[in-house]
Structure formats: structure tokens, C-alpha cells
Design a protein around this motif. Structure first.
Motif, short mmCIF file in Angstrom:
data_model
loop_
_atom_site.label_atom_id
_atom_site.label_comp_id
_atom_site.label_asym_id
_atom_site.label_seq_id
_atom_site.Cartn_x
_atom_site.Cartn_y
_atom_site.Cartn_z
N CYS A 123 0.83 -1.20 0.00
CA CYS A 123 0.00 0.00 0.00
C CYS A 123 0.87 1.26 0.00
N CYS A 124 1.97 1.22 0.76
CA CYS A 124 2.90 2.36 0.74
C CYS A 124 3.36 2.66 -0.68
N GLU A 125 3.70 1.63 -1.42
CA GLU A 125 4.19 1.81 -2.79
C GLU A 125 3.11 2.34 -3.72
N LEU A 126 1.84 2.03 -3.41
CA LEU A 126 0.74 2.54 -4.24
C LEU A 126 0.63 4.06 -4.18
N LEU A 127 1.12 4.65 -3.10
CA LEU A 127 0.98 6.09 -2.92
C LEU A 127 1.97 6.90 -3.75
N ASN A 128 2.84 6.24 -4.49
CA ASN A 128 3.84 6.96 -5.28
C ASN A 128 3.22 7.94 -6.27
N GLU A 129 1.99 7.66 -6.70
CA GLU A 129 1.35 8.52 -7.70
C GLU A 129 0.35 9.50 -7.10
N VAL A 130 0.23 9.52 -5.78
CA VAL A 130 -0.78 10.35 -5.13
C VAL A 130 -0.19 11.69 -4.68
N VAL A 131 -0.86 12.77 -5.05
CA VAL A 131 -0.53 14.11 -4.55
C VAL A 131 -1.79 14.69 -3.93
N ASP A 132 -1.64 15.26 -2.75
CA ASP A 132 -2.77 15.77 -1.97
C ASP A 132 -3.08 17.21 -2.39
N ASP A 133 -4.22 17.44 -3.03
CA ASP A 133 -4.60 18.78 -3.51
C ASP A 133 -4.94 19.74 -2.37
N SER A 134 -5.19 19.22 -1.17
CA SER A 134 -5.60 20.08 -0.06
C SER A 134 -4.41 20.64 0.71
N ASP A 135 -3.21 20.13 0.44
CA ASP A 135 -2.04 20.45 1.25
C ASP A 135 -1.30 21.66 0.69
N PRO A 136 -1.25 22.77 1.43
CA PRO A 136 -0.55 23.96 0.94
C PRO A 136 0.96 23.87 1.13
N ASP A 137 1.44 22.78 1.76
CA ASP A 137 2.85 22.68 2.10
C ASP A 137 3.63 21.66 1.27
N LEU A 138 2.95 20.80 0.53
CA LEU A 138 3.63 19.67 -0.06
C LEU A 138 3.06 19.32 -1.42
N ASP A 139 3.95 19.11 -2.40
CA ASP A 139 3.48 18.57 -3.67
C ASP A 139 4.30 17.37 -4.10
N GLU A 140 5.01 16.75 -3.15
CA GLU A 140 5.78 15.55 -3.41
C GLU A 140 4.87 14.33 -3.30
N PRO A 141 5.27 13.19 -3.92
CA PRO A 141 4.51 11.95 -3.73
C PRO A 141 4.38 11.62 -2.25
N GLN A 142 3.28 11.03 -1.87
CA GLN A 142 2.99 10.81 -0.46
C GLN A 142 3.98 9.88 0.24
N ILE A 143 4.56 8.90 -0.48
CA ILE A 143 5.51 7.98 0.13
C ILE A 143 6.69 8.74 0.72
N GLU A 144 7.07 9.84 0.08
CA GLU A 144 8.17 10.67 0.58
C GLU A 144 7.81 11.24 1.96
N HIS A 145 6.61 11.76 2.06
CA HIS A 145 6.16 12.37 3.33
C HIS A 145 6.07 11.33 4.43
N LEU A 146 5.57 10.13 4.12
CA LEU A 146 5.45 9.09 5.14
C LEU A 146 6.79 8.77 5.76
N LEU A 147 7.80 8.57 4.92
CA LEU A 147 9.12 8.20 5.42
C LEU A 147 9.82 9.37 6.11
N GLN A 148 9.60 10.58 5.61
CA GLN A 148 10.17 11.74 6.27
C GLN A 148 9.65 11.86 7.70
N THR A 149 8.34 11.71 7.85
CA THR A 149 7.72 11.81 9.17
C THR A 149 8.21 10.70 10.09
N ALA A 150 8.20 9.48 9.59
CA ALA A 150 8.60 8.33 10.40
C ALA A 150 10.05 8.43 10.86
#
Length: 334
Positions: A123-150
Motif C-alpha cells: 500500500c505504501c508503494e501505491l501512494l507513489n502517484e498520489v498528490v494531496d490537492d488540499s495540502d498547501p505545504d507539499l506537492d511531493e509523492p505521499q511515500i516521501e512524506h510518510l518516510l520523512q515523518t517516520a
């Protein structure tokens, strides 16, 4: 793997430009390198009010940067930019369409968990193509954000492995945007969340658009408590539908052994009116109050790790696979 923070030159002026030049000339890197190559700037406020980046020792705690990945203040919903305009349009759709009936319908449909069977890492790998339109701070693929936070949390809380894993999986519900999960519109998946069935608090971002929501003028819903009672507990409150609630359902129904605080973080990490402004605390019970303490710890890393940084995925993958095996079954129903 060491990669420098990308910081636009226009953010640096006068003496700050000289410091950047000096750093370059001495081959010193103004950065803190975390596990897996994750780099976090250490911001030091000077007497003149300027913020500079200085070298941080490897055992220093995570220091929240001043600017997001666009070089702007975090969660600034009023900054003039094309991205900010799209974010406001997103919240307009969200606030108009998220009704109590809609939330009930989504929870009933997606609690069936009959879409697909897969592992957490898949599921983590599935997020590679997802970008969150609501986020004013981030336009990177979500997997990047998950690992950065963790990785940032792992550095400061090395013994709380459940919190590392919670950080990795907290946004996995965003797969709802993908065709195999129903391809829900962004307004039904991402963005700040809030209760339905009671008054819309003024601290909810872009509150003005609720006037077009069918629930807004419902006499049963537009009071402080609405259909709820004081101290009823957030488990008994309908929260706007999105990736938070979906991932909570997935984790709970698949028998995760994460502690309750982990499930609370997953379910309410987008509930910014509560954990940033204190709204709706009158609906919380004692267990919610205890879990909120962990959510507020987590929120710092969830929000402020959104910088132009990278994690060496292959280096950290074995560690997170071991946590997944500890707290989840090999395959989950989604």
C-alpha cells in the motif's frame, strides 16, 4: 546518502547570503542527517530576528523548520499562489459536500473492506502517484512524506517503535483516490477533518463555505453540541469522511496490535480544529484527552517534515518491514 535542503536564494538576504557562501567555502553542510539519509535543517534564531541554518550534532532533536517545501510559512491558506487557489477551491467542495448523511454512507460502504488484499508495504508503494490537492505545504509523492515523518520521529523517540510505524502508515488511506478503491474525489479523501451533526466551528479552515452545506441550517445540527452530549467521546462523533477514518477502519478490522494512541493518531491526525485550536474538546472523554497528548507530539513531525528532503528508501525498508510484521498480519483486507 546525504542531500542538501533546497532553499530558494530569495529566502536569504544580506548576512544570510554570506553564511550560505561561507558554508560552501568551508565544505561544511548546514544540515542534520538522520537515519536513511533524511536531512533536517536546524534553524537558529539570531538576535536580529533572522533564522539561519547551522550544523547540528547527530544526537540533536528534530527542529521544526520555518518554511515549507514551497519556501512559505506552513499551513498558510492565504498566500497568493496558484497552489493556494486550488487549495481554497478544494475546501469549498469539501465543506459543501461533506454532510452527516454522506459520512454515514461512506462508513457503511468502506467498512466492508472488500476492495483488495495486500500488505502494508504494498500500500505504501501505491501512494507513489498520489498528490494531496488540499495540502498547501507539499506537492511531493505521499511515500516521501510518510518516510520523512517516520524517520524524524524515530530519531527523537527511538524506543517508541509503534509511533514510527504509525507515522509510516498514517496517510495510507489516501489510496481512496485510486481507481481500484473507488477513485473518490479529493474532497472526500484529504484535507482537514471536522465533526458533522453539530455546529461548524469557526476555526475550521475556509469556514465561510459551510453556508452552502445542507446541514448548515438544520436546527438539530447547528448548536454547540448538536446531536451529541458533553464528554460523549470522539468514538461516538461522526467526523468528515476521508483517508483518516478509512485507514483507522482498515487497521482496526484487520486486528492490528498498535496501541490505542496509534489508532487515535491515524483517525484524527487531520482534525486540526481540535489539536491546533482546541475546538470540540467538550466532546472528548478522558481517554481522548490522554491520546491527544500523543497526537500533538506526532503532529509536529507530520507537519514540519514537509521540506524538500529525501529518504534512502532501501536503507530504511528492512526496519519498517520488521515493524509491520510485529503489528500487522501479512495481508490486510482493504
Amino acid at each position: 546518502m546525504t542531500i542538501l535542503i533546497e532553499q530558494p536564494d530569495h529566502q536569504l538576504a544580506g548576512s544570510q547570503m554570506e553564511e550560505k557562501k561561507l558554508c560552501s567555502e568551508t565544505n561544511e553542510t548546514c544540515e542534520l542527517v538522520l537515519d536513511g539519509g533524511f536531512v533536517v535543517p536546524k534553524d537558529i534564531s539570531k538576535n536580529d530576528g533572522c533564522v539561519t541554518q547551522e550544523i547540528a550534532a547527530s544526537n540533536d532533536a528534530f527542529i521544526a523548520p520555518e518554511i515549507n517545501s514551497f519556501g512559505q510559512s506552513f499551513r498558510d491558506y492565504n498566500a497568493e499562489s496558484e497552489r493556494q487557489k486550488s487549495v481554497e477551491e478544494f475546501y469549498k467542495s469539501n465543506h459543501i459536500n461533506q454532510t452527516l448523511d454522506f459520512v454515514k454512507k461512506m462508513r457503511q460502504e468502506y467498512s466492508k473492506l472488500n476492495r483488495v488484499e495486500m500488505s502494508i508495504w504494498e500500500c505504501c508503494e501505491l501512494l507513489n502517484e498520489v498528490v494531496d490537492d488540499s495540502d498547501p505545504d507539499l506537492d511531493e509523492p505521499q511515500i516521501e512524506h510518510l518516510l520523512q515523518t517516520a524517520e524524524a520521529i524515530r530519531k527523537d523517540y527511538p524506543n517508541e517503535d509503534w509511533l514510527h510505524l504509525t507515522a509510516l502508515i498514517h496517510d495510507l488511506g489516501k489510496v481512496l483516490l485510486l481507481p481500484s478503491f473507488g477513485e473518490l474525489p479529493q474532497w472526500a479523501v484529504v484535507g482537514d477533518t471536522h465533526p458533522l451533526g453539530c455546529a461548524f466551528d469557526e476555526y475550521i479552515v475556509h469556514h465561510k463555505y459551510f453556508k452552502e452545506n445542507p446541514d448548515y441550517n438544520n436546527a438539530s445540527f447547528n448548536t454547540k453540541y448538536g446531536i451529541y452530549s458533553e464528554g460523549c467521546g470522539l468514538d461516538n462523533v461522526m467526523i468528515s469522511w476521508g483517508h483518516d477514518d478509512y485507514m483507522y477502519l482498515v487497521a482496526k478490522e484487520n486486528g492490528t496490535t498498535l496501541p490505542q494512541a496509534g489508532l487515535f493518531i491515524i483517525r484524527y491526525h487531520s482534525f486540526y480544529p481540535l489539536h491546533r485550536a482546541g475546538a470540540y474538546r467538550h466532546l472528548m472523554n478522558k481517554e481522548d484527552e490522554e491520546n491527544l497528548k500523543w497526537l500533538q507530539v506526532f503532529n509536529k513531525y507530520d507537519l514540519y517534515s514537509k521540506s524538500k528532503v529525501r529518504v534512502d528508501v532501501e536503507k530504511v525498508k528492512p526496519y519498517y518491514l520488521s515493524l509491520i510484521e510485529k503489528y500487522f498480519p501479512a495481508k490486510l483486507r482493504w
